[in-house]
Enzyme design. Structure first.
Site, short mmCIF file in Angstrom:
data_model
loop_
_atom_site.label_atom_id
_atom_site.label_comp_id
_atom_site.label_asym_id
_atom_site.label_seq_id
_atom_site.Cartn_x
_atom_site.Cartn_y
_atom_site.Cartn_z
N THR A 1 16.70 9.61 33.21
CA THR A 1 16.61 10.00 31.79
C THR A 1 16.46 11.51 31.72
O THR A 1 15.62 12.08 32.40
CB THR A 1 15.40 9.36 31.09
OG1 THR A 1 14.22 9.72 31.80
CG2 THR A 1 15.55 7.85 31.02
N ASP B 1 -0.09 5.16 0.79
CA ASP B 1 -0.31 6.19 1.81
C ASP B 1 -0.38 5.58 3.21
O ASP B 1 -1.16 4.66 3.45
CB ASP B 1 -1.62 6.94 1.53
CG ASP B 1 -1.58 7.63 0.19
OD1 ASP B 1 -1.01 8.72 0.11
OD2 ASP B 1 -2.09 7.05 -0.79
N GLU C 1 13.62 10.23 25.85
CA GLU C 1 14.10 10.00 27.23
C GLU C 1 15.48 9.36 27.15
O GLU C 1 15.61 8.14 27.19
CB GLU C 1 13.16 9.04 27.96
CG GLU C 1 11.73 9.53 28.06
CD GLU C 1 11.41 10.14 29.42
OE1 GLU C 1 12.32 10.18 30.28
OE2 GLU C 1 10.27 10.56 29.60
N ASP D 1 0.87 -1.16 0.00
CA ASP D 1 0.00 0.00 0.00
C ASP D 1 0.92 1.23 0.00
O ASP D 1 2.09 1.12 0.36
CB ASP D 1 -0.87 -0.06 1.26
CG ASP D 1 -1.60 1.22 1.51
OD1 ASP D 1 -2.39 1.62 0.64
OD2 ASP D 1 -1.37 1.85 2.57
N LEU E 1 22.02 8.61 29.69
CA LEU E 1 23.44 8.71 29.36
C LEU E 1 24.17 7.58 30.09
O LEU E 1 24.00 7.44 31.31
CB LEU E 1 24.00 10.09 29.76
CG LEU E 1 23.73 11.25 28.78
CD1 LEU E 1 22.26 11.42 28.44
CD2 LEU E 1 24.31 12.56 29.31
P1 ADP Z 1 13.42 13.72 35.55
O1 ADP Z 1 12.12 13.07 35.50
O2 ADP Z 1 13.42 15.09 36.16
O3 ADP Z 1 14.10 13.69 34.22
P2 ADP Z 1 15.03 11.46 36.37
O4 ADP Z 1 14.80 10.66 37.60
O5 ADP Z 1 14.70 10.82 35.07
O6 ADP Z 1 14.29 12.83 36.57
O7 ADP Z 1 16.53 11.92 36.38
C1 ADP Z 1 17.05 12.59 35.27
C2 ADP Z 1 18.02 13.68 35.66
O8 ADP Z 1 19.11 13.09 36.34
C3 ADP Z 1 18.59 14.35 34.43
O9 ADP Z 1 17.85 15.48 34.06
C4 ADP Z 1 20.00 14.70 34.87
O10 ADP Z 1 20.04 16.01 35.42
C5 ADP Z 1 20.32 13.70 35.96
N1 ADP Z 1 21.20 12.58 35.53
C6 ADP Z 1 22.22 12.10 36.27
N2 ADP Z 1 22.83 11.08 35.66
C7 ADP Z 1 22.18 10.89 34.48
C8 ADP Z 1 22.38 9.97 33.43
N3 ADP Z 1 23.33 9.05 33.44
N4 ADP Z 1 21.52 10.05 32.32
C9 ADP Z 1 20.55 10.97 32.31
N5 ADP Z 1 20.33 11.86 33.30
C10 ADP Z 1 21.14 11.83 34.39
MG MG Z 2 13.70 11.75 33.17
#
Ligand code: ADP
Ligand code: MG
Length: 405
Positions: free
Chosen positions: A281, A36, A333, A34, A336
């Site tokens: 995240t 679209d 989300e 398909d 890191l």
């Molecule tokens: P929120 O809901 O406010 O994003 P989280 O519990 O998801 O809170 O925590 C995310 C925050 O934690 C990020 O905004 C960042 O400041 C901090 N942080 C610390 N270590 C990490 C990491 N490894 N990856 C992403 N964020 C991290």
């Molecule tokens: Mg978060």
């Protein structure tokens, strides 16, 4: 965070992507597609046009999925008739269709190929699998749409348009006609479709059908029950399950994608990532993500993250729908993959997303979800050491402060 909020995903066995029937029944050697909603996103453009037209008549366009369900897979005049009725427009279906067409004809150049579409066409073509196109659109529109997608037109061995058959989908006629022109038995054809109407047409033609729903997945499950398999997107299509040559482009457990670049200041989310999952995240403001997010399917991705005062890190990222004020917003989300001694709220975060891992899925327990996220992180870590993913690590986008870009 939306890794937790999977309730609105097509899930379970349907998501697994494996054909429902047993293997010996599933072998095909032709594919009929398909257009679209399956290969290109014309719905977004059409919505813009409809919104403009109903507004002109003093009505407000409903941007919900309900109207979309009614329109998907229908022929243009049928869509116009249902809009005239639903919005009580003071015009005929023919007049509305004319007006719509006059707007859209100049817009096809903006219709984007859906994720995985060009890859699928290239793959099938490289393996000499005959491809048909069966679209409810009129032939003229199909030609206009294909003209903007390099390499697509020559990929199709046959094209059957909505105005070349007596009855459009859900009648099987268009698919049977495509099979006839391909000189293929219907049972040796695999149909790929985004609309319930199209799925039903393919099944009525006696073909195997893979659905890639364009309807919000909460309501999608029941509507697509006729399909042999329901996928989140074409990225999850496994040709080998249907007797077709497998894709060779996965690098380990990750699929290289056209990279996308995101950036913005890290903002507060719901605080659930660290607290509930032990997985922080970093959240970016939705506005900073622009319209580009709408072009990417929900799921788990990998890439590189840059914090200008700190460095560049591997990351694994979920893309999905989050409640944001009163509306649901698609967000990213990123986790890191590095231990930071402190938070980095307010800092500029840059992301280059380079690979796809899997669709979102339901998990029966929090433990299983956490386990899967850690598995995704391991996949991301390993893949990011390999080409082509590793090459983006040095991209200066990741660390250049905003003003200097
Ligand atoms: P929120 O809901 O406010 O994003 P989280 O519990 O998801 O809170 O925590 C995310 C925050 O934690 C990020 O905004 C960042 O400041 C901090 N942080 C610390 N270590 C990490 C990491 N490894 N990856 C992403 N964020 C991290
Ligand atoms: Mg978060």
């Amino acid at each position: 965070m939306n890794l937790l909020d999977n309730s609105n995903q097509v899930s379970g066995t349907l998501m697994a992507g494996s054909p429902a029937s047993n293997c010996s029944n599933t072998l095909v050697d032709h594919v009929i597609l398909d257009l679209d909603g399956t290969l290109i996103d014309t719905e977004t453009l059409l919505d813009e046009v409809y919104a403009k037209i109903v507004w002109k008549y003093g009505k407000k366009w409903e941007w919900d999925g309900i109207g979309l369900i009614k329109r998907l897979g229908k022929r243009p005049l049928e869509v116009a008739a249902s809009l005239v009725e639903d919005y009580e427009l003071p015009c005929t279906a023919d007049e509305l269709l004319d007006e719509t067409l006059s707007h859209v004809e100049t817009m096809w150049s903006r219709a984007k190929a859906l994720p995985g579409a060009t890859r699928l066409l290239k793959h099938l073509r490289a393996h000499k699998i005959p491809i048909g196109l069966a679209s409810n659109s009129p032939a003229k529109n199909i030609r206009s749409k294909l003209a903007y997608q390099p390499g697509w037109l020559e990929s199709f061995k046959v094209i059957v348009a909505g105005d070349e058959v007596k009855e459009g989908k859900p009648s099987p006629e268009i698919y049977l006609e495509a099979a006839k022109l391909l000189k293929a038995r219907p049972s040796s054809c695999l149909v790929i479709e985004d609309s319930p109407t199209g799925v039903n047409a393919g099944k009525a033609a006696g073909m195997k059908v893979v659905a890639v729903p364009s309807i919000p997945s909460k309501i999608a499950r029941a509507l697509y029950s006729g399909a042999d398999s329901v996928l989140n997107s074409l990225l999850d299509f496994r040709p080998e399950l249907w007797g077709l040559p497998p894709f060779q482009d996965w690098v380990g457990k990750a699929l290289p994608i056209e990279p996308w670049y995101l950036g913005g200041p890290v903002i507060k989310g719901f605080g659930r990532g660290s607290k509930v999952l032990g997985i922080p995240t970093a959240n970016l403001p939705t506005a900073a993500l622009g319209s580009q997010l709408s072009q990417h399917v929900c799921g788990i991705y990998l890439g590189w993250a840059g914090l200008s005062n700190r460095g560049v890190y591997k990351m694994v990222m979920s893309v999905g729908w989050n409640p944001f004020f009163d509306n649901a917003a698609k967000t990213v989300e990123p986790w890191l993959l590095h231990d930071f001694p402190d938070d980095f709220y307010g800092e500029e975060l840059r992301l280059i997303v380079v690979g796809y891992i899997r669709p979102e899925a339901n998990f029966s327990s929090l433990e299983l979800l956490i386990e899967r996220i850690h598995e995704d992180a391991e996949i991301a870590k390993a893949a990011l050491d390999l080409l082509p993913f590793s090459s983006y690590q040095d991209d200066k986008f990741l660390t250049t402060p905003l003003a200097k870009q």
